[in-house]
Motif scaffolding. Sequence first.
Motif, PDB file in Angstrom:
ATOM      1  N   LEU A   6     -73.047  42.668 -71.328  1.00  0.00           N
ATOM      2  CA  LEU A   6     -74.176  42.751 -70.383  1.00  0.00           C
ATOM      3  C   LEU A   6     -73.940  41.802 -69.212  1.00  0.00           C
ATOM      4  N   ALA A   7     -74.034  42.318 -67.988  1.00  0.00           N
ATOM      5  CA  ALA A   7     -73.836  41.488 -66.791  1.00  0.00           C
ATOM      6  C   ALA A   7     -75.180  41.152 -66.163  1.00  0.00           C
ATOM      7  N   ILE A   8     -75.406  39.856 -65.943  1.00  0.00           N
ATOM      8  CA  ILE A   8     -76.625  39.457 -65.230  1.00  0.00           C
ATOM      9  C   ILE A   8     -76.267  38.502 -64.098  1.00  0.00           C
ATOM     10  N   GLN A   9     -77.215  38.326 -63.182  1.00  0.00           N
ATOM     11  CA  GLN A   9     -76.960  37.452 -62.033  1.00  0.00           C
ATOM     12  C   GLN A   9     -76.844  35.999 -62.496  1.00  0.00           C
ATOM     13  N   LYS A  10     -75.846  35.316 -61.964  1.00  0.00           N
ATOM     14  CA  LYS A  10     -75.592  33.930 -62.368  1.00  0.00           C
ATOM     15  C   LYS A  10     -76.721  33.015 -61.904  1.00  0.00           C
ATOM     16  N   SER A  11     -77.010  33.048 -60.612  1.00  0.00           N
ATOM     17  CA  SER A  11     -78.162  32.277 -60.150  1.00  0.00           C
ATOM     18  C   SER A  11     -78.761  32.967 -58.947  1.00  0.00           C
ATOM     19  N   GLY A  12     -80.082  33.017 -58.927  1.00  0.00           N
ATOM     20  CA  GLY A  12     -80.770  33.730 -57.851  1.00  0.00           C
ATOM     21  C   GLY A  12     -82.074  34.283 -58.361  1.00  0.00           C
ATOM     22  N   ASP A  53     -74.121  41.297 -56.336  1.00  0.00           N
ATOM     23  CA  ASP A  53     -73.383  42.323 -55.585  1.00  0.00           C
ATOM     24  C   ASP A  53     -72.208  42.902 -56.375  1.00  0.00           C
ATOM     25  N   ASP A  54     -71.680  42.100 -57.305  1.00  0.00           N
ATOM     26  CA  ASP A  54     -70.500  42.537 -58.060  1.00  0.00           C
ATOM     27  C   ASP A  54     -70.851  43.330 -59.318  1.00  0.00           C
ATOM     28  N   ILE A  55     -72.120  43.262 -59.722  1.00  0.00           N
ATOM     29  CA  ILE A  55     -72.499  43.851 -61.011  1.00  0.00           C
ATOM     30  C   ILE A  55     -72.297  45.371 -61.078  1.00  0.00           C
ATOM     31  N   PRO A  56     -72.695  46.153 -60.056  1.00  0.00           N
ATOM     32  CA  PRO A  56     -72.469  47.608 -60.175  1.00  0.00           C
ATOM     33  C   PRO A  56     -70.996  47.978 -60.383  1.00  0.00           C
ATOM     34  N   ASN A  72     -81.839  48.031 -54.859  1.00  0.00           N
ATOM     35  CA  ASN A  72     -81.271  47.924 -53.507  1.00  0.00           C
ATOM     36  C   ASN A  72     -79.761  47.695 -53.555  1.00  0.00           C
ATOM     37  N   VAL A  73     -79.316  46.841 -54.474  1.00  0.00           N
ATOM     38  CA  VAL A  73     -77.879  46.561 -54.588  1.00  0.00           C
ATOM     39  C   VAL A  73     -77.143  47.774 -55.160  1.00  0.00           C
ATOM     40  N   LEU A  74     -77.750  48.382 -56.159  1.00  0.00           N
ATOM     41  CA  LEU A  74     -77.143  49.563 -56.781  1.00  0.00           C
ATOM     42  C   LEU A  74     -76.890  50.657 -55.739  1.00  0.00           C
ATOM     43  N   LEU A  75     -77.880  50.926 -54.911  1.00  0.00           N
ATOM     44  CA  LEU A  75     -77.750  51.985 -53.898  1.00  0.00           C
ATOM     45  C   LEU A  75     -76.766  51.608 -52.802  1.00  0.00           C
ATOM     46  N   GLU A  76     -76.814  50.343 -52.387  1.00  0.00           N
ATOM     47  CA  GLU A  76     -75.929  49.915 -51.305  1.00  0.00           C
ATOM     48  C   GLU A  76     -74.470  50.048 -51.713  1.00  0.00           C
ATOM     49  N   LYS A  77     -74.197  49.816 -52.996  1.00  0.00           N
ATOM     50  CA  LYS A  77     -72.811  49.870 -53.481  1.00  0.00           C
ATOM     51  C   LYS A  77     -72.388  51.296 -53.825  1.00  0.00           C
TER      52      LYS A  77
END
Length: 202
Positions: A6-12, A53-56, A72-77
């Motif tokens: 499972l990938a999650i955002q490191k910090s944010g 940004d790297d997760i998708p 938003n990130v999923l669609l942009e990528k």
Amino acid sequence: MKRLKLAIQKSGRLSEQSKQLLKDCGIKIQNGKNALRVSATNFPIDLFYLRDDDIPQYVQDGIADIGIVGENVLLEKNSRCEILQKLGFAKCRLSLAIPKNIDYQGVEYFKNKKIATSYPVILSDFLSKNNVTSEIHEISGSVEIAPNIGLAEAICDLVSTGSTLFSNGLKEVEQVLKSEAVIIGNPNISDAQKEILEKLIF
Ligand code: PRT
Ligand code: ZN
């Protein structure tokens, strides 16, 4: 047993609630401070901490099986990952905004205008659906100051409370996308992993 990665955002903005969600599922994670990868001690799950940004891409390539990102990130990528579950947090919208003193009549306003954004893919899709051609200027941060420094005549950026726009003398005039955090998945995960995932989602 095969583990679920499972990938999650490191910090944010997504990271605290992503970790909280795992806690609420009863998943125990050691707190390796700078580790990129940690294992749950009581569930067949490994966690990757990444930039959102790297997760998708990681999920699409199968390095991770599932991930938590903003739509938003999923669609942009332009990712081929599937949305498995909407999570209801990190709600925001991607909107077009212009200086507040301008009399706005409609989307044609943006014809031949220079628009600063970190979301060129989603924005150009929106503009072409509206038969508008603009000059998209891609920048990676502090988009809201672009009109004030003469870089652009409008911006397209994420908005939640609206206070950033307000304090920069801008007003929101078109909503391009609504977004929230979602669980995304690689379409090719194994049945065993699907089972773990179903338990998790449940
Ligand atoms: O380092 P990394 O690349 O992982 O993180 P990041 O800096 O790219 O993303 P981050 O942590 O800022 O945001 C992660 C995700 O949170 C976004 O992709 C959205 O899905 C979601 N989200 C929800 C938001 C906001 N709300 C939000 N308000 N992301 C950014 N903002 C910013 C916006 O860009 C603007 O600068 O907040 C400002 C506007 O907020 P208001 O409340 O003043 O309107
Ligand atoms: Zn990011």
